[in-house]
Design a protein around this motif. Sequence first.
Motif, PDB file in Angstrom:
ATOM      1  N   LEU A 136     -22.848  89.183  16.202  1.00  0.00           N
ATOM      2  CA  LEU A 136     -22.839  87.909  15.675  1.00  0.00           C
ATOM      3  C   LEU A 136     -24.228  87.264  16.222  1.00  0.00           C
ATOM      4  O   LEU A 136     -24.304  86.862  17.545  1.00  0.00           O
ATOM      5  N   VAL A 137     -24.824  86.311  15.251  1.00  0.00           N
ATOM      6  CA  VAL A 137     -25.851  85.142  15.884  1.00  0.00           C
ATOM      7  C   VAL A 137     -26.302  84.164  15.332  1.00  0.00           C
ATOM      8  O   VAL A 137     -25.645  84.148  13.494  1.00  0.00           O
ATOM      9  N   ASP A 138     -26.260  83.127  16.064  1.00  0.00           N
ATOM     10  CA  ASP A 138     -26.093  81.761  14.893  1.00  0.00           C
ATOM     11  C   ASP A 138     -27.306  81.102  15.490  1.00  0.00           C
ATOM     12  O   ASP A 138     -27.949  80.715  16.949  1.00  0.00           O
ATOM     13  N   ARG A 139     -28.600  81.245  14.546  1.00  0.00           N
ATOM     14  CA  ARG A 139     -29.608  80.452  14.382  1.00  0.00           C
ATOM     15  C   ARG A 139     -29.610  78.960  14.445  1.00  0.00           C
ATOM     16  O   ARG A 139     -30.745  78.680  14.809  1.00  0.00           O
ATOM     17  N   ASP A 140     -29.100  78.533  14.670  1.00  0.00           N
ATOM     18  CA  ASP A 140     -28.703  76.363  14.530  1.00  0.00           C
ATOM     19  C   ASP A 140     -27.783  76.357  15.781  1.00  0.00           C
ATOM     20  O   ASP A 140     -26.764  76.342  16.178  1.00  0.00           O
ATOM     21  N   PHE A 141     -28.453  76.213  16.715  1.00  0.00           N
ATOM     22  CA  PHE A 141     -28.083  76.086  18.555  1.00  0.00           C
ATOM     23  C   PHE A 141     -28.788  75.573  19.568  1.00  0.00           C
ATOM     24  O   PHE A 141     -30.163  74.982  19.030  1.00  0.00           O
TER      25      PHE A 141
END
Length: 256
Positions: A136-141
């Motif tokens: 899983l990847v969250d690009r807003d960090f």
Amino acid sequence: MTSEPEDVKRAVILAAGRGRRLEVAQRPGPKCLLRFGGMSLLERQLRELHSCGVPEVVVATGFAHEEIERELDRLDLPRPALVRNERYELGSMLTVDVVGPQLTAGGSVLLMDADVLCDARVLAPLVGAPSSTALLVDRDFEPGDEPVKVLLREGTPVDLAKEPDLALPHDAVGESVGFFRLSEAAAAALAGIVRASVQSGGAALPHEDAVRDLLRTGEHPFAAVDVTGAPWTEIDFPDDVVRARTVVLPRLTPEV
């Protein structure tokens, strides 16, 4: 031709650690028993896994394992199998080694950190991913030293680390949620990497180091499942508890 993904057979939840970085602000105890909205992190994850149709769950315990067992006793859910890491203070690499037989018991498996607050908008896309090996990847960090970062090239993960190799060709960076899906073959390969690390003195390393090694072999390509915008947070520091209660919890679905 792309083969159909393997059904997820089980989830392995890593809940053995002490959580020392929280002890100054919280009652000493397993982080997975922190409560948000009247529900512990562990209970929420178990309910989400049940709703997603994952048939088996294994919880790796260690520190204050009796408290986790009491929590499981009170839940109206199928009881997960428990595997205890007696030397939990060494690190998560050893915990994954201890739970190796369950990790490699056949079929696609989820490997999950227990200290993540989220809902099905994070978990369901991983369970239903079109690839049996995925992260899983969250690009807003928020950039910094703490997030485990994922380097992406044309949507494919090419590195995974708090300090990834920025010299690798990539066109995007995201944060790893801490949940991984592994095919049967990838799980066996990861277990082998973990065992070799432990035998060579790496028991105190984070298990993400082994996942990174697996990813970088290229033998079991990972797909990236983008969950940017979904509510979640990993809980390591007192500030994370505040964010969990004030920012993430109000966005979660009321029931899982």
